[in-house]
Scaffold this active site. Structure first.
Site, PDB file in Angstrom:
ATOM      1  N   ASP A 161     -16.472  28.469 -11.217  1.00 13.72           N
ATOM      2  CA  ASP A 161     -15.747  27.169 -11.412  1.00 13.72           C
ATOM      3  C   ASP A 161     -14.735  26.924 -10.370  1.00 13.72           C
ATOM      4  O   ASP A 161     -14.083  25.997 -10.520  1.00 13.72           O
ATOM      5  CB  ASP A 161     -15.112  27.255 -13.022  1.00 13.72           C
ATOM      6  CG  ASP A 161     -15.919  26.209 -13.993  1.00 13.72           C
ATOM      7  OD1 ASP A 161     -16.832  25.841 -13.544  1.00 13.72           O
ATOM      8  OD2 ASP A 161     -15.324  25.961 -14.825  1.00 13.72           O
ATOM      9  N   ASP A 469     -15.812  29.121 -28.249  1.00 18.36           N
ATOM     10  CA  ASP A 469     -16.929  29.934 -28.784  1.00 18.36           C
ATOM     11  C   ASP A 469     -16.877  29.969 -30.197  1.00 18.36           C
ATOM     12  O   ASP A 469     -17.926  30.061 -30.823  1.00 18.36           O
ATOM     13  CB  ASP A 469     -16.624  31.418 -27.997  1.00 18.36           C
ATOM     14  CG  ASP A 469     -14.984  31.780 -27.856  1.00 18.36           C
ATOM     15  OD1 ASP A 469     -14.330  30.979 -28.658  1.00 18.36           O
ATOM     16  OD2 ASP A 469     -14.947  32.617 -27.200  1.00 18.36           O
TER      17      ASP A 469
END
Length: 758
Positions: A161, A469
Site C-alpha cells: 500500500d 476484520d
C-alpha cells in the site's frame, strides 16, 4: 472479472456421507474442569451482587461528614464503578463458560484428498517500508511460499500500500532466492521456513544437529546473506539504482509514480505458476508470486487495509482463483509448514466442513521476553478466550493468520441444505498471455472499480471501521456460517510485537477504538447480531467491544479512594463488618483465578504481574483516548485513521527490552496521565504513613480504612517501573523531564487542593 472459484455442490443426504466407517478430519473436545469453574463463577457473582447490595443499603447521609453531599456523590460514583466492573466481569465469563479444543487429522486428509486439494491464495499486506522493512516482508513471503503443499496449487500475493519500488525490488530478489530456498526446505524438512528465523535457530542449535546438511546450509545461508545485503544497500540509499532498474521491466511502472497516495495500479507477476519454465533449481514447479500496489488518488478514499484486501481478492480471482484464501500481516511469518493442511481439515470434513466459513489461528510472537514485559504473548486470548468463543460458534476474525473460503468472502449466502466441497477442478488452459493477464488484472485494483458496487458492504471485507476484520467476521457469522479456532501444537505464525510501552499503548488504542466503534455502529453485537448468533458468542464480541468504556470506572477507582485516605474518610466496610467478606472474596477470587489461568497457559508469576500492570495502563490511557475518539467519530467530529505499528527499534531500545526494562523515552500525553496517577497514589500513601506515625488513631485507622490502604498500596507497587523511570534511571529510556515536571505539578496540585479545600 472471472467468477470466484466454483465448488462442487450436492444436496445433503441423510446420515453420514461416508457411511458407518466415516472418520472425521477433526475432533472437538470440551475443556476439562468446566463444571468446577461454573460453580466458582456463580460464587463470585453472588459476592458481586452482595457488594451492590452493600452500596445501596449503606448510602451515607449528608450529615455523616463535613462535606456529606460530596461524599454522597462519591459513594454513588463507587456504586456505578462497581456496577460496571460486575457487569463486565459477567460479560467476560462468556469466553470461559464453554471452552473447546480442536484436533486435526492431516493424515486422513492426505489419504482422501491429496490429488484433489484446492488452490490456496495467500495475501501478505504491507503499508510502509520504513516501519515494515522490505527484508522482514520477504521473509514472510518466503515462509508461505515454502508451505508443505502442492506448489501448483499455491499462489502468493504481496499487497504494497506504499507502492514502494524498494519493496518490489526485495520481492524480485525473493523470487530468485526461492528457487533455492523451497527445495532446501523440503529436502531437510526445515522449520520454520522464514530464512531469517531459521538461520537464528540454526545458530542457537547445539552440537552436530545440522552436520548432515552443513554444506547445503552454508550455501543457502550465503545466498540469503548476499540477497539481504543487496536489499539493505538499496534501502539505505532509499532508491533503486539505474543498473538494477534495467534488469527488470517491472520498474518501468514507477515512471508515472507521483507519491504513495497518487499513482497508477502497479501489478507484476514475478513467477507464473502455470508457466512450465517457472521451476526451482531441482526442476519442480514454483508457486505463483504477484506484486500489487493498487491505484490511489487523493480524491478517492482508499479504506486502508480493508481496501487492499478487497483489491487482492479481485485480482487473485483473475490470476489464480484459489478456492481458499489466507491473509497474513507482513511481520507474521509462517512457523508451521503444515498449517494449510490443518485449516483444510476443517473445510473438507464431510460432516461439518460445509458450515465453516473461516479458520482463525492465534497470533503469536517470537520476540516476547521471558516475563512478557508488555504482555504481548496474547496468552489468555489464545489459550482461554478464543477457545471459549469457539464453543459458541467460532472466534472472531482477528485480521491475520486466517483462512477463508473465497466464495463466502465474495458474498455467498449460507444454505444448510447445500454442501460445498473444496475439491480442485481441472484448470482450463489460460488463453491470455502473461502481459495481457497483467493488464486486464490492473483494472480490478483501480480506485474507481468499487463505485456503485457492493464491495465493502456485502462483498469482501467491510468498510467503515479501523478493525475491518472484526465486523467482517461477525457479518459472516450472522449469515449462519461458523468459524473455527485452530491452535496446533507448533505455532502456525510468529510475528513481531511492540518493544516500547508507547508502541504498545498506541496499538491497543487503535484496537479498542475500533472495537468500541463497532459497539456504536450498526454492526453492534448487541443489536445487529441479536437472534442471528448465540448469546454466548454475542457476549464474547462484547468482551472486546467494551474494552474502551472500562476507562471511566478504572480512573475513578484509581483516584478517589486514595484521595479519601488523606481525609481519613472510609469508603469500604470496616474490617470488623461482615460486609467486608464479599469485597475480600471477589478480590481474592478474581486475581487468584487470573493468576491460575496465566500459569496454566504457560506463563510466569512475574509475567502475570506485568500483565496486571499493563491492564491498568491500558484502561487509564489507551482505552480513555479510544473512548473519546470513538464517540467523536460517531458524532462526526473527526475522521477514521489507521496507524501502522512500528516493527523496528533502535539497538539501545532493543537491549533494554531484552533486559525487561520499560521504555519511557518519549514525551506523550499517555505518559503524563500514567505518571500523574502513579504520583498521586504515592503522595496519598505517604500521607497515610505520616498520619499513622504522628497520629493517635493507629488501630482505628487500620480498622476503618484497610481496603483503601490495600488498594492504594497495590497501585503504588504496580507502578514501581514508573517511579524508576521518573526518578532513578539515567538511560535514554527514562521518563522525559517535561513529563516528570508536568506530572509532579498536577499530582501535587490535586492532593493539596483536596486536602485543604475539601
Amino acid at each position: 472479472m472471472q467468477k470466484p472459484a466454483q465448488s462442487l455442490e450436492r444436496k445433503k443426504p441423510g446420515g453420514k456421507m461416508a457411511g458407518d466407517g466415516y472418520l472425521p478430519l477433526f475432533e472437538t473436545r470440551r475443556a476439562k474442569g468446566t463444571i468446577f469453574y461454573r460453580v466458582f463463577a456463580v460464587s463470585v457473582f453472588v459476592c458481586i451482587f452482595l457488594i451492590w447490595v452493600y452500596r445501596l443499603s449503606h448510602i451515607p447521609s449528608e450529615r455523616d461528614h463535613q462535606n456529606g453531599r460530596l461524599t454522597l456523590w462519591v459513594w454513588i460514583g463507587l456504586f456505578a464503578a462497581e456496577l460496571w466492573f460486575g457487569f463486565y466481569w459477567i460479560v467476560t465469563q462468556a469466553v470461559r463458560w464453554n471452552r473447546v479444543h480442536r484436533q486435526t487429522f492431516r493424515n486422513r486428509l492426505s489419504q482422501r484428498y491429496e490429488s484433489e486439494l484446492p488452490g490456496v491464495d495467500i495475501f501478505v499486506c504491507t503499508a510502509d517500508p520504513k516501519i515494515e522493512p522490505p527484508t522482514m516482508v520477504i521473509n514472510t513471503v518466503l515462509s508461505v511460499m515454502a508451505y508443505d503443499y502442492p506448489t501448483d496449487k499455491l499462489s502468493v500475493y504481496l499487497s504494497d500500500d506504499a507502492g514502494s519500488d524498494l519493496t518490489f525490488y526485495a520481492l524480485m530478489e525473493a523470487s530468485h532466492f526461492c528457487k533455492h530456498w523451497i527445495p532446501y526446505c523440503k529436502k531437510f524438512n526445515v522449520q520454520p521456513r522464514s530464512p531469517a528465523a531459521y538461520f537464528i535457530k540454526v545458530g542457537e542449535a547445539r552440537g552436530d544437529d545440522h552436520k548432515s546438511q552443513s554444506k547445503d546450509l552454508a550455501a543457502i545461508k550465503r545466498l540469503y546473506e548476499e540477497m539481504e545485503n543487496r536489499i539493505q544497500t538499496a534501502t539505505k540509499l532509499s532508491r533503486i539504482t539505474e543498473e538494477i532498474r534495467m534488469k527488470h521491466k517491472g520498474f518501468s511502472q514507477w515512471d508515472s509514480y507521483s507519491s504513495r497516495l497518487d499513482h497508477d495500479t502497479i501489478l507484476q507477476i514475478l513467477i507464473d505458476g502455470r508457466d512450465p519454465n517457472a521451476v526451482d533449481n531441482e526442476g519442480c514447479a514454483l508457486p505463483t508470486l504477484v506484486y500489487l500496489a493498487r491505484e490511489k488518488r487523493p480524491q478517492y478514499f482508499h479504506n486502508f487495509k480493508a481496501g487492499a484486501m478487497n483489491a487482492l481478492i479481485r485480482v487473485s480471482s483473475k490470476i489464480s482463483n484459489g478456492q481458499v484464501t489466507l491473509n497474513v500481516d507482513c511481520d507474521m511469518y509462517s512457523n508451521n509448514s503444515q498449517a494449510v493442511r490443518d485449516a483444510l481439515c476443517f473445510f473438507m470434513d464431510e460432516e461439518k466442513g460445509h458450515e465453516v466459513a473461516f479458520v482463525q489461528f492465534p497470533q503469536n510472537f517470537d520476540n516476547v521476553t521471558k516475563n512478557e514485559l508488555y504482555s504481548n504473548s496474547f496468552r489468555i486470548y489464545s489459550e482461554v478466550e478464543f477457545r471459549g468463543m469457539d464453543g459458541y460458534g467460532g472466534p472472531i476474525y482477528s485480521g491475520s493468520g486466517c483462512f477463508h473460503r473465497r466464495e463466502i468472502l465474495c458474498g455467498r449466502k449460507y444454505d444448510k441444505e447445500t454442501k460445498i466441497e473444496l475439491k480442485r477442478e481441472n484448470d482450463s488452459k489460460r488463453e491470455e498471455s502473461l502481459l495481457e493477464l497483467e493488464e486486464t488484472s490492473k483494472a480490478l485494483a483501480s480506485c474507481t472499480y468499487e463505485a456503485n458496487t457492493q464491495w465493502g458492504k456485502e462483498i469482501g471485507l467491510k468498510y467503515g471501521c479501523p478493525v475491518e476484520d472484526v465486523i467482517t467476521g461477525i457479518s459472516i457469522q450472522c449469515q449462519g456460517w461458523k468459524s473455527v479456532y485452530c491452535k496446533p501444537e507448533r505455532d502456525a505464525f510468529l510475528g513481531v510485537s511492540p518493544t516500547t510501552l508507547l508502541q504498545f499503548l498506541v496499538q491497543r488504542k487503535r484496537w479498542s477504538e475500533g472495537d468500541f466503534q463497532i459497539m456504536l455502529s450498526r454492526y453492534s453485537p448487541a443489536r445487529y447480531a441479536h437472534g442471528k448468533i448465540s448469546l454466548g458468542l454475542r457476549l464474547g464480541y462484547c468482551c472486546y467491544c467494551l474494552w474502551a468504556p472500562n476507562c471511566l470506572a478504572t480512573l475513578f477507582y484509581s483516584i478517589v479512594p486514595s484521595l479519601y485516605l488523606l481525609k481519613g474518610i472510609p469508603l469500604f466496610p470496616m474490617i470488623s463488618s461482615p460486609w467486608i467478606v464479599p469485597f475480600a472474596y471477589v478480590m481474592f477470587a478474581k486475581y487468584t483465578c487470573s493468576l491460575a489461568e496465566f500459569l496454566w497457559s504457560g506463563g510466569t508469576a512475574l509475567g502475570w504481574w506485568n500483565e496486571q500492570r499493563l491492564w491498568l495502563y491500558l484502561r487509564t490511557t489507551s482505552f480513555l483516548f479510544a473512548f473519546i475518539d470513538a464517540i467523536l467519530k460517531t458524532l462526526g467530529f473527526s475522521e477514521s485513521s489507521f496507524v501502522v505499528t512500528e516493527k523496528v527499534a533502535d539497538e539501545d531500545v532493543s537491549q533494554r527490552y531484552e533486559k525487561e526494562i520499560m521504555e519511557f523515552g518519549a514525551a506523550s500525553s499517555m505518559f503524563t496521565i500514567l505518571s500523574t496517577l502513579a504520583l498521586l497514589n504515592l503522595f496519598c500513601m505517604i500521607g497515610v504513613v505520616k498520619k499513622v506515625i504522628v497520629g493517635d488513631g493507629y488501630v482505628k485507622f487500620y480498622e476503618t480504612m484497610l481496603l483503601q490502604i490495600l488498594l492504594c498500596s497495590a497501585l503504588v507497587l504496580i507502578n514501581w517501573p514508573l517511579y524508576q523511570g521518573l526518578f532513578l534511571r539515567k538511560d535514554n529510556g527514562k521518563m522525559p523531564s517535561s513529563v516528570t515536571t508536568k506530572s509532579l505539578v498536577l499530582a501535587l496540585s490535586v492532593c493539596t487542593c483536596f486536602t485543604f479545600l475539601y
